[in-house]
Design an enzyme around this catalytic site. Structure first.
Site, mmCIF file in Angstrom:
data_model
loop_
_atom_site.group_PDB
_atom_site.id
_atom_site.type_symbol
_atom_site.label_atom_id
_atom_site.label_comp_id
_atom_site.label_asym_id
_atom_site.label_seq_id
_atom_site.Cartn_x
_atom_site.Cartn_y
_atom_site.Cartn_z
ATOM 1 N N HIS A 72 0.840 -1.203 0.000
ATOM 2 C CA HIS A 72 0.000 0.000 0.000
ATOM 3 C C HIS A 72 0.876 1.255 0.000
ATOM 4 O O HIS A 72 1.791 1.382 0.804
ATOM 5 C CB HIS A 72 -0.898 0.022 1.243
ATOM 6 C CG HIS A 72 -2.081 -0.894 1.124
ATOM 7 N ND1 HIS A 72 -3.225 -0.740 1.858
ATOM 8 C CD2 HIS A 72 -2.293 -1.972 0.337
ATOM 9 C CE1 HIS A 72 -4.095 -1.686 1.532
ATOM 10 N NE2 HIS A 72 -3.556 -2.449 0.616
ATOM 11 N N PRO A 293 -3.650 0.423 18.937
ATOM 12 C CA PRO A 293 -3.448 -0.097 17.586
ATOM 13 C C PRO A 293 -3.567 0.933 16.457
ATOM 14 O O PRO A 293 -3.228 0.624 15.316
ATOM 15 C CB PRO A 293 -4.539 -1.168 17.448
ATOM 16 C CG PRO A 293 -5.578 -0.788 18.441
ATOM 17 C CD PRO A 293 -4.874 -0.112 19.574
HETATM 18 C C1 PHB Z 1 -5.560 -4.386 11.009
HETATM 19 O O1 PHB Z 1 -5.628 -4.687 9.815
HETATM 20 O O2 PHB Z 1 -5.887 -5.197 11.899
HETATM 21 C C2 PHB Z 1 -5.105 -3.037 11.416
HETATM 22 C C3 PHB Z 1 -4.643 -2.167 10.427
HETATM 23 C C4 PHB Z 1 -4.228 -0.901 10.784
HETATM 24 C C5 PHB Z 1 -4.268 -0.499 12.085
HETATM 25 C C6 PHB Z 1 -4.705 -1.370 13.077
HETATM 26 C C7 PHB Z 1 -5.130 -2.637 12.733
HETATM 27 O O3 PHB Z 1 -3.892 0.763 12.418
#
Ligand code: PHB
Ligand code: APR
Length: 391
Positions: A72, A293
């Site tokens: 990406h 996250p």
């Molecule tokens: C995921 O694909 O689980 C994911 C992607 C980006 C993030 C957090 C989780 O910032």
């Protein structure tokens, strides 16, 4: 039993360290509390920085990632009902990220370890670490009803946030910094095509949402929810309805729904333990630090710790130099705190905070408006998202 490096924990940190040490001819044994199947059942984030991709290649486990992972060059920010693209690639001189699930990284590392005939003790109980402040540390554990003692030169604490290694350090020798957020992420994995070919991070008055993916046919979606919510409150239908409400009209139309194959609620936390070395024991990955996250830095930080640690141990055995070991904690923490700052900032920008009210929402929208209209601001976001270089 004796080994050079006893690794506690067979998550991505422990497995990657084991592989890099093996490549350098250093002997290691991994002790893991859970079964291999249990480790593989945990669904976590899935965005790899270039530094992490390079490290997986160096460990000899990058082939499937290059074949199946999705490269990406940008992502989208959605606010006030409209999407705006952050062109990471153009803003960072061509850098990109790889969308490839942590579960797959773990599987590739496990397969490589098995193929090399290296030893991992799964299902170990009563794991404890001893004498790491002296010359002869040991790890004790019970496996299949038998007590074992593993003597080693070094212990690598790769046992995650709830592990035994950090907990075994005397309270006076460690400082912990923590921020707990007043919400969680409800995540759903489903075999439906992704709503868009790039990730969408959404700030809405109903709360944050994230549209991510694992492949062209498997999607990963999240919505911000109260941390006290229970999964029983969230049927698949309720999840899809809430996600839809947080999307723009075009994405709403393109959203394909289906039965969830995994659903979980994760609390959000920022946490750092300092230092990351205690005599002959090192902490790496989630054992030493947690990020929320938003921005997917957790696995990438674990990978950079492991890079510094494997380099330090190789220098010790090959060059008889203590330089890498002595600077391990400081080198890691510099990068850790930069990622902590970014993850905290991106979380603060994108989520609804109960106490912030309408003023907080307006300020977030103003900052997002600035981000997508200022090259300087967008560059700062992009260069952190693709990952800062290793020092
Ligand atoms: C995921 O694909 O689980 C994911 C992607 C980006 C993030 C957090 C989780 O910032
Ligand atoms: N003894 C042995 N193993 C243990 C113990 C123990 N006392 N306690 C925990 N473990 C194991 C866990 O079962 C787990 O498999 O240690 C492993 C730690 O793995 P992770 O929690 O995945 O941590 P880490 O390998 O550092 O991975 C970094 O990246 O995306 C982020 O948070 C995400 O897990 C992820 C992380």
């Amino acid at each position: 039993m004796r080994t050079q490096v006893a690794i506690v924990g067979a998550g991505p940190s422990g497995l990657l360290l084991g592989q890099l040490l093996h490549k350098a001819g250093i002997d290691a044994v991994i002790i893991e509390r859970q079964s291999a199947d249990y480790v593989l059942s945990r669904i976590r984030a899935g965005v790899l920085e270039q530094v992490t991709m390079d490290l997986l290649d160096e460990a000899g486990v990058g082939q499937r990632m290059h074949r199946e992972g999705l490269v990406h060059g940008g992502f989208e920010l959605l606010f006030k009902g409209a999407r705006h693209r952050i062109d990471m690639q153009a803003l960072t001189g061509g850098r990109q990220v790889m969308v490839y699930g942590q579960t797959e990284v773990t599987r590739d590392l496990m397969d490589a370890r098995a193929a090399a005939g290296l030893s991992t003790v799964y299902g170990a109980s009563e794991v404890s670490v001893h004498d790491f402040d002296g010359e002869r540390p040991q790890v004790r554990y019970t496996s299949q009803g038998q007590q074992h003692e593993l003597s080693c030169d070094f212990i690598a604490g790769c046992d995650g946030f709830h592990g035994v290694c950090r907990a075994s350090v005397p309270a006076g020798a460690i400082t912990e910094f923590e921020k707990v957020y007043p919400f969680g992420w409800l995540g759903v994995l489903a075999d439906v095509p992704p709503v868009s070919h790039e990730l969408i991070y959404a700030n809405t008055e109903r709360g944050f949402a994230l549209c991510s993916m694992r492949s062209a046919t498997r999607s990963r979606y999240y919505v911000q929810c109260p941390v006290s919510d229970s999964l029983s409150r969230w049927s698949d239908d309720a999840f899809w309805a809430e996600l839809r409400l947080r999307l723009d009209p075009q994405a709403r139309e393109q959203l394909v729904t289906g039965p969830s194959i995994e659903k979980s609620i994760a609390p959000l936390r920022s946490f750092v333990a300092e230092p990351m070395r205690f005599g002959r024991m090192f902490l790496a990955g989630d054992a030493a630090h947690i990020v929320p996250p938003t921005g997917a830095k957790g696995l990438n930080l674990a990978a950079s710790d492991v890079k510094y640690l494997s380099t330090a141990l190789i220098e010790h055995y090959r060059d008889k130099s203590a330089a890498g070991i002595d600077s391990y904690s400081e080198r890691c923490l510099r990068r850790v705190w930069r990622a902590e700052r970014f993850s905290w900032w991106f979380t603060s920008l994108m989520h609804q905070f109960p106490e912030a009210g309408g003023f907080g929402q307006k300020v977030q929208e103003a900052e997002l408006d600035y981000l997508v209209n200022s090259n300087a601001a967008a560059t700062a976001l992009a260069e952190n998202y693709v990952g800062l270089p290793l020092q």
